[in-house]
Structures are given as C-alpha cells and as structure tokens.
Scaffold this active site. Structure first.
Site, PDB file in Angstrom:
ATOM      1  CE  LYS A 184      -1.409   2.624   3.029  1.00 51.61           C
ATOM      2  NZ  LYS A 184      -1.216   3.829   2.209  1.00 51.61           N
ATOM      3  CD  GLU A 260      14.187   0.742   8.062  1.00 52.24           C
ATOM      4  OE1 GLU A 260      14.697   1.766   8.542  1.00 52.24           O
ATOM      5  OE2 GLU A 260      14.790  -0.330   7.966  1.00 52.24           O
ATOM      6  CD  GLU A 391      11.141  12.710  10.883  1.00 52.88           C
ATOM      7  OE1 GLU A 391       9.972  12.385  11.127  1.00 52.88           O
ATOM      8  OE2 GLU A 391      11.819  12.169  10.007  1.00 52.88           O
TER       9      GLU A 391
HETATM   10  P1  NAD Z   1       3.139   8.586   7.563  1.00 57.12           P
HETATM   11  O1  NAD Z   1       3.460   7.783   8.755  1.00 57.12           O
HETATM   12  O2  NAD Z   1       2.132   9.663   7.678  1.00 57.12           O
HETATM   13  O3  NAD Z   1       2.622   7.653   6.396  1.00 57.12           O
HETATM   14  C1  NAD Z   1       3.357   6.537   5.936  1.00 57.12           C
HETATM   15  C2  NAD Z   1       2.407   5.552   5.316  1.00 57.12           C
HETATM   16  O4  NAD Z   1       1.504   5.089   6.312  1.00 57.12           O
HETATM   17  C3  NAD Z   1       1.538   6.096   4.182  1.00 57.12           C
HETATM   18  O5  NAD Z   1       1.387   5.075   3.217  1.00 57.12           O
HETATM   19  C4  NAD Z   1       0.224   6.360   4.873  1.00 57.12           C
HETATM   20  O6  NAD Z   1      -0.876   6.272   3.986  1.00 57.12           O
HETATM   21  C5  NAD Z   1       0.174   5.206   5.851  1.00 57.12           C
HETATM   22  N1  NAD Z   1      -0.669   5.395   7.025  1.00 57.12           N
HETATM   23  C6  NAD Z   1      -0.935   6.541   7.689  1.00 57.12           C
HETATM   24  N2  NAD Z   1      -1.747   6.271   8.744  1.00 57.12           N
HETATM   25  C7  NAD Z   1      -1.971   4.935   8.747  1.00 57.12           C
HETATM   26  C8  NAD Z   1      -2.703   4.052   9.585  1.00 57.12           C
HETATM   27  N3  NAD Z   1      -3.375   4.489  10.645  1.00 57.12           N
HETATM   28  N4  NAD Z   1      -2.701   2.736   9.291  1.00 57.12           N
HETATM   29  C9  NAD Z   1      -2.015   2.275   8.221  1.00 57.12           C
HETATM   30  N5  NAD Z   1      -1.305   3.060   7.393  1.00 57.12           N
HETATM   31  C10 NAD Z   1      -1.284   4.375   7.657  1.00 57.12           C
HETATM   32  O7  NAD Z   1       4.526   9.128   7.030  1.00 57.12           O
HETATM   33  P2  NAD Z   1       4.806  10.006   5.747  1.00 57.12           P
HETATM   34  O8  NAD Z   1       4.392  11.406   6.037  1.00 57.12           O
HETATM   35  O9  NAD Z   1       4.267   9.350   4.509  1.00 57.12           O
HETATM   36  O10 NAD Z   1       6.385   9.887   5.639  1.00 57.12           O
HETATM   37  C11 NAD Z   1       7.224  10.673   6.388  1.00 57.12           C
HETATM   38  C12 NAD Z   1       7.768   9.912   7.581  1.00 57.12           C
HETATM   39  O11 NAD Z   1       8.377   8.719   7.142  1.00 57.12           O
HETATM   40  C13 NAD Z   1       8.830  10.672   8.316  1.00 57.12           C
HETATM   41  O12 NAD Z   1       8.639  10.554   9.696  1.00 57.12           O
HETATM   42  C14 NAD Z   1      10.122   9.967   7.895  1.00 57.12           C
HETATM   43  O13 NAD Z   1      11.169  10.101   8.798  1.00 57.12           O
HETATM   44  C15 NAD Z   1       9.663   8.575   7.740  1.00 57.12           C
HETATM   45  N6  NAD Z   1      10.561   7.817   6.856  1.00 57.12           N
HETATM   46  C16 NAD Z   1      11.380   6.889   7.419  1.00 57.12           C
HETATM   47  C17 NAD Z   1      12.261   6.178   6.623  1.00 57.12           C
HETATM   48  C18 NAD Z   1      13.178   5.159   7.234  1.00 57.12           C
HETATM   49  O14 NAD Z   1      13.675   4.339   6.490  1.00 57.12           O
HETATM   50  N7  NAD Z   1      13.425   5.159   8.518  1.00 57.12           N
HETATM   51  C19 NAD Z   1      12.290   6.400   5.241  1.00 57.12           C
HETATM   52  C20 NAD Z   1      11.447   7.352   4.702  1.00 57.12           C
HETATM   53  C21 NAD Z   1      10.567   8.048   5.528  1.00 57.12           C
END
Ligand code: NAD
Length: 488
Positions: A184, A260, A391
C-alpha cells in the site's frame, strides 16, 4: 521537457488496483486524485481501494505463496534481475513520474531510480545465497541443522518521500526470500508503485506474488489485513507516530514487524573538521529531497570555534539555491509535499526565531502556486527550541553550538530518535569514539549521505526495528528453523 511528454507518461500509468496479476477497479468504482505539489493540479485519478479490495489483495498473495516459495531461487533471482534491467530502460519515465507526483528535482529523482533499482540487483544476487548451518552439538550426541524458510505473505506500507526506493527496498528482499506481497503506497504518491508493478509483471513475476492497493483510507483498509492470521509479516516505513499504532495492531497476532520510522539526525562538526567537506556534506545531508528525508540532518551541532564560519559558508551556498518546479533544469529545491508541510516548517522557524535564533538565509514560505518554502539557515538556535526536538522535514538548516566532546555527545543523543548521525572530524580516535558513543543505527563519518543497497539501513530507539538492504535485509523475510538429529 514538454507538457506532452508529461501527459503521455501520466496516461500510460495504470490507474487501477493490481490484484492477482490483473488490473481491476476498486469495488464500487471509487477513485482518488493525485496532485502535483508544484502546481496543486490533479495529474491522475486512480482506484481508491476499500476494505473488500484489501481482503481480495491478501487472498491473492496467500494463494500465490506456496508456489512462489517453491519457485527455484535462480528463477526468483532472474525475475528480479530482469526487473532491474527494465528499470534501467525506463529510468527517465520513472524519474519524471516521481518528480511529477512528489516534486523533487529531476536530477534527484534519477538518483533515486539508481538507488532504488540497486535493491533489485542486490537481492537478485542474494536470492541464490540463502544459506543455513550444519554442526555437531557440543555434547557430540546430535547433528544440528539450521535452515531458513520464507516468512510468508507480507504487507508493506510505504511513505511518499521516496516513492520508488521505499517500495523496492521491501519488495526485492521479500521476493528473493520467497514471500508474496501486498503493498500500500502513500496516497500522495501512488503512481510510481503502480508503474513499477507493471514492470514486475513484464519481468515475468507470476500473478498474485505482488499486489498493489492504492487507497485514501489507509487505516481502515490496513487494519483488517494486519489482523488477518494468514498475514505473516508487516513492514512499514513512515512516521514514528503511525509506526507505534501499527506495532500495537501487530501485537494482537504477534505478527513479525519491520519498522523504518522517523529520524532527528545530529550533524556534529568538531573544531578540527575539514570545513570544506563539512559544508559539502551539510548541503547534501540537509537539502537532498528538499529536506524531506528520514536521514536528513535535523540538528547541526557545531563547535563554537567554527560555528560562525560554518554558518556564513552554508548561508552563502543556500542563498543562491534555485527554487522551482522539479522538472525545470537547474532547480535544486522543489515544493514541499503539501500545505501542512509548509505550515510545519514555518512554525518551527518562527518558534526558533522567537527564542533568539538568527535567520541567515530564507526564513519564509513562498506565496503563489504550489507549496514552496525558502531554503533557510538559522544560527544560534537555543536548547529547548521545537526545531531541535521534531523532524523538520523541510529545507531548514538549524545550527546550535557546543564547547567540548562530552557536550556534543549529550546534545546529539538527546532525542528519542536514533536513525543516523553525521560526524565531521579529522581525528581518527575521536571518530571511533563517536561511533561507540552516538546512539544511532547508522553513521556518516566525514560524509553526508550513507544510503546504499549493500548497507544495513535502519535505526535504534524510536527510529525503528529491523534493517533493510545489505546482508541483513533478506533476514527480515526469513524465519529460522532448527532441527536436531541424534547421532546413533
Ligand atoms: P506517515 O506515517 O504519515 O505515512 C506513511 C504511510 O503510512 C503512508 O502510506 C500512509 O498512507 C500510511 N498510514 C498513515 N496512517 C496509517 C494508519 N493508521 N494505518 C495504516 N497506514 C497508515 O509518514 P509520511 O508522512 O508518509 O512519511 C514521512 C515519515 O516517514 C517521516 O517521519 C520519515 O522520517 C519517515 N521515513 C522513514 C524512513 C526510514 O527508512 N526510517 C524512510 C522514509 C521516511
């Protein structure tokens, strides 16, 4: 670059769900709009999956699992290698697509295609090297066999900031290990994953081995999949906040997880550092991906003897950075992903300035079309400022100072995150001490980017669980089986 080329590419991207090897509409025909953050305009309407579609996707992955696990490793490897070759052929399309849906400059999108593609090549090589162990037990009474089995159907949730690499970093090791997948992607950037699914199909991946769900209802569609006992693995990349919720959901079925999560990387510059290298490293670690990377340097912790010079030098570089639409030649800073991200950057900068920081470059949102924020340098950021705790996820470089090594370590470790740290020093012994003392899963010593398909990527503390890439990455998708046979 012509608009016709963009339109033709967007038209060619599948706009349905990919389930059981077929492109299908969402149940009920719902759709969701994908926008270009540099203009705010809709660029494609795609299927918006429901809970029922989620169940269908998992059904397909479960149905394909046994045959995929029984597929010879060499065949799995060949499919991954073909996918790698196709990615090289389609490099320009993939890069443009990412720039259109996510906003990063084209040169950086091309870099992500290289980085993301390498996971396909690396794990095509690892697929045929899954090894076990054989040995006599210490008592001499038994033969011990340790073997590796695929975990089984896996569910992936990926973020919007690296639409291609975050997908391949999970899909490639899972396929190499013999696991089937439901993925997803983020609703903000789903097109790259849909396009990549068509590449996998073209590379000969059997039906049902990878299934793609695009949805605007992430929580409600993901919940039942995670709760389904047929699912054996959850791998998530995204914010720590969502990661925590998913770990709680996974706990119900004691599901294996890889997480991650967010970062708050310290970038420590000692008084003996090569300042030219530190400035180059800082520009990369901070402004790559418009600052929207989990590995982005979040806190510049600079020795007080060199802080002023460092600040002046980065401010000069930042003041001449070109901001604009990522498709335009020479642009270094594209838009932030949405209005919320611009608000967040503004709030963090305003809070730091209210507490006494100085603005050496930028410092404001850019009014008009798209969601842009000026590349910014703040110096004299005082402890307690919000920007040092959260962040930033934007192009803001915040500088604080320290007086001695112990203070640098204390400041660097003063966060619940532990993904990556950057250290600049010419003192080898100090470099080694910092490797030991900084609480992060990864470190760049005199370098501003650490990612590589051959390296174990991942964090400690609240930055995550598990590793992606390297020799370690495939083990997230294998379970260890030990067998004892008595010696007669
Ligand atoms: P996010 O957590 O808002 O969303 C990530 C994913 O989770 C998206 O696909 C979103 O649709 C989904 N999601 C959101 N709420 C959900 C729920 N309740 N249940 C299931 N899925 C859900 O993060 P973002 O804004 O897309 O990405 C930014 C974040 O990702 C930052 O905190 C960044 O540090 C982190 N990130 C980490 C890595 C790593 O490898 N450590 C790499 C890239 C990004």
């Amino acid at each position: 670059m012509t608009d016709e080329r963009e339109s033709a590419l967007l038209e060619s991207v599948p706009n349905q769900l990919f389930i059981g090897g077929e492109w299908v509409d969402a149940a009920g025909g719902a759709t969701l709009d994908v926008r270009d953050p540099s203009t705010g305009l809709v660029i494609r309407s795609i299927a918006d999956a429901s809970v029922d579609d989620g169940a269908r996707a998992l059904d397909a992955a479960v149905a394909a699992q046994d045959a995929w696990a029984a597929t010879p490793p060499r065949t799995r490897s060949d499919i991954l290698r073909r996918a790698f070759d196709l990615v090289q052929e389609r490099k320009e399309d993939l890069a443009l697509l990412m720039t259109l849906e996510m906003g990063k400059p084209l040169a950086e999108s091309r870099g992500e295609v290289v980085y993301g593609g390498e996971f396909l090549r690396w794990f095509s090589e690892e697929a045929v090297r899954i090894a076990g162990r054989y040995g006599l037990n210490p008592e001499g009474t038994g033969r011990m066999i340790v073997s590796q089995r695929p975990v089984g159907p896996s569910f992936f949730i990926t973020p919007w900031n690296f639409p291609f690499a975050m997908a391949t970093r999970k899909i490639a090791p899972a396929l190499a290990a013999g696991c089937t997948v439901v993925i997803k992607p983020a609703e903000l950037t789903p097109l790259t994953t849909l396009y990549f699914a068509s590449i996998l199909a073209e590379a000969g991946l059997p039906a049902g081995v990878v299934n793609v769900l695009t949805t605007s209802s992430s929580g409600s569609v993901s919940g039942p999949i995670i709760a389904d006992p047929r699912l054996k693995k959850l791998s998530f990349t995204g914010s720590t906040e969502v990661g925590r919720k998913l770990i709680a959901q996974a706990a119900e079925g004691v599901l294996r997880v890889s997480m991650e999560l967010g970062g708050n990387a310290p970038f420590v510059i000692f008084e003996d550092a090569d300042l030219d290298k530190a400035v180059d490293g800082a520009m990369l670690a901070k402004f790559r991906n418009i600052g929207q990377a989990c590995t982005a340097a979040n806190r510049f912790i600079v020795h007080e003897a060199v802080a002023e010079e460092f600040a002046a030098r980065v401010a000069e570089r930042v003041s001449s950075m070109r901001v604009g639409r990522g498709t335009e030649e020479g642009v270094q800073i594209g838009p932030l992903i949405n209005e919320g991200a611009v608000d967040k950057a503004s709030e963090l900068v305003d809070d730091a300035v209210d507490r006494g920081a100085s603005v050496l470059a930028g410092g404001s949102r850019i009014e008009g079309e798209g969601t842009f924020y000026e590349p910014t340098v703040l110096s004299g950021v005082v402890p307690g400022s919000q920007i040092l705790r959260e962040e930033i996820f934007g192009p803001v470089l915040a500088i604080a100072t320290f007086a001695d090594e112990d203070e640098a370590v204390r400041l660097a470790n003063d966060t619940e995150y532990g993904l990556v740290s950057y250290v600049f020093t010419r003192d080898l012994q100090r470099g080694h001490r910092m490797i030991d003392r900084l609480e992060t899963g990864m470190m760049g010593l005199n370098v501003g980017v650490v990612s590589n398909a051959a390296a174990p990527f991942g964090g400690v503390k609240q930055s995550g669980i598990g590793r992606e890439g390297g020799l370690e990455g495939i083990h997230e998708y294998l379970s260890t089986k030990y067998t004892l046979i008595p010696v007669d």
